[in-house]
Design an enzyme around this catalytic site. Sequence first.
Site, PDB file in Angstrom:
ATOM      1  N   THR A   1       0.882  -1.581  -0.002  1.00 51.05           N
ATOM      2  CA  THR A   1      -0.152   0.055  -0.014  1.00 51.05           C
ATOM      3  C   THR A   1       0.830   1.016   0.202  1.00 51.05           C
ATOM      4  O   THR A   1       2.568   1.240  -0.057  1.00 51.05           O
ATOM      5  CB  THR A   1      -0.880  -0.065   1.209  1.00 51.05           C
ATOM      6  OG1 THR A   1      -0.468   0.188   1.853  1.00 51.05           O
ATOM      7  CG2 THR A   1      -1.790  -1.034   1.326  1.00 51.05           C
TER       8      THR A   1
ATOM      9  N   ALA B   1       1.215   3.838   2.312  1.00 49.02           N
ATOM     10  CA  ALA B   1       1.805   4.497   3.050  1.00 49.02           C
ATOM     11  C   ALA B   1       2.319   2.919   4.179  1.00 49.02           C
ATOM     12  O   ALA B   1       2.236   2.933   5.541  1.00 49.02           O
ATOM     13  CB  ALA B   1       0.071   3.978   4.100  1.00 49.02           C
ATOM     14  N   CYS B   2       2.705   1.760   3.662  1.00 54.23           N
ATOM     15  CA  CYS B   2       3.560   0.958   3.936  1.00 54.23           C
ATOM     16  C   CYS B   2       5.072   1.530   4.054  1.00 54.23           C
ATOM     17  O   CYS B   2       5.746   1.327   4.805  1.00 54.23           O
ATOM     18  CB  CYS B   2       3.773  -0.778   2.725  1.00 54.23           C
ATOM     19  SG  CYS B   2       4.634  -0.106   1.658  1.00 54.23           S
ATOM     20  N   GLY B   3       5.458   3.064   3.786  1.00 58.28           N
ATOM     21  CA  GLY B   3       6.531   3.252   3.771  1.00 58.28           C
ATOM     22  C   GLY B   3       8.067   3.164   3.122  1.00 58.28           C
ATOM     23  O   GLY B   3       8.703   2.997   3.728  1.00 58.28           O
TER      24      GLY B   3
END
Length: 279
Positions: free
Chosen positions: A109, A111-113
């Site tokens: 995703t 947002a997984c960084g």
Amino acid sequence: MSGRVTARRRVVRLTPAGEIRRQDTLAVEEPLEIRIGGQSLTVTMRTPGSDIDLVHGFLLSENMIGAAEDVVSARYCAGTDEQGRNTYNVLDVELRRPVPVRTRHVLTTGACGLCGKTALDEVRAVTRFPLPAHGVTLAADVLADLPATLRAGQSVFQATGGLHAAGLFTVDGTPLAVREDIGRHNAVDKVIGWALRENRVPAHELVLIVSGRASFELVQKAVMAGIPILGAVSAPSSLAVDLAEEAGLTLVGFLRGETMNVYSGAHRLRSVSAGTRTA
């Protein structure tokens, strides 16, 4: 469950001749919470149906399982709507071996960084089914026919125009599984989960076709399942091509009619024409 795939809503259709008020058929979108041993893992927005396959495919893509027998049980938890009916929107999975559960534990995703290079390294490191350099090949004319076969299996799309699709095929063009979903990643998880439960993973002799674009996430899911060929009706992303090249996957985009763009792994495709030219 089948009655929850579509819903009817009133719509005002504007035309040059005026307004038309009628009922329209829409694809259903509902949340599915995935729990591991009672602990919440993630929530995905999906079209109900083939949820067990979806969860198996998702867990395989996240390297939490590698075979169907890694899942001891998968059951819907109690949960009701305003009419007191079970919503079937929470699935609790018991795994044979404990795995660390991080809330929203995902590789893919936004947002997984993970930066692009880190993402490539992580997927390459964790896949259980590295793609063989040689082996299965596919005739280009057979590949060209697969999107039409996929569309023929999209019954809900034909009614709503609102779903993505993914299909698994043999190299002679035989369809094995076609699934639809509001999210293209869910559709892929559903067919991969089906393959896992049918003991067809690693899927080293199968072809994955998707109805839209080929993102990094979809290539990652194919790699994790050991699928050597991925064809998409639309374009791939740059990171999808990077991962395909790293993993040795054949990635085909703009698969429309008799033409297609091969972005990586062209050695697995047999062309009907011997001619080659450079534009």
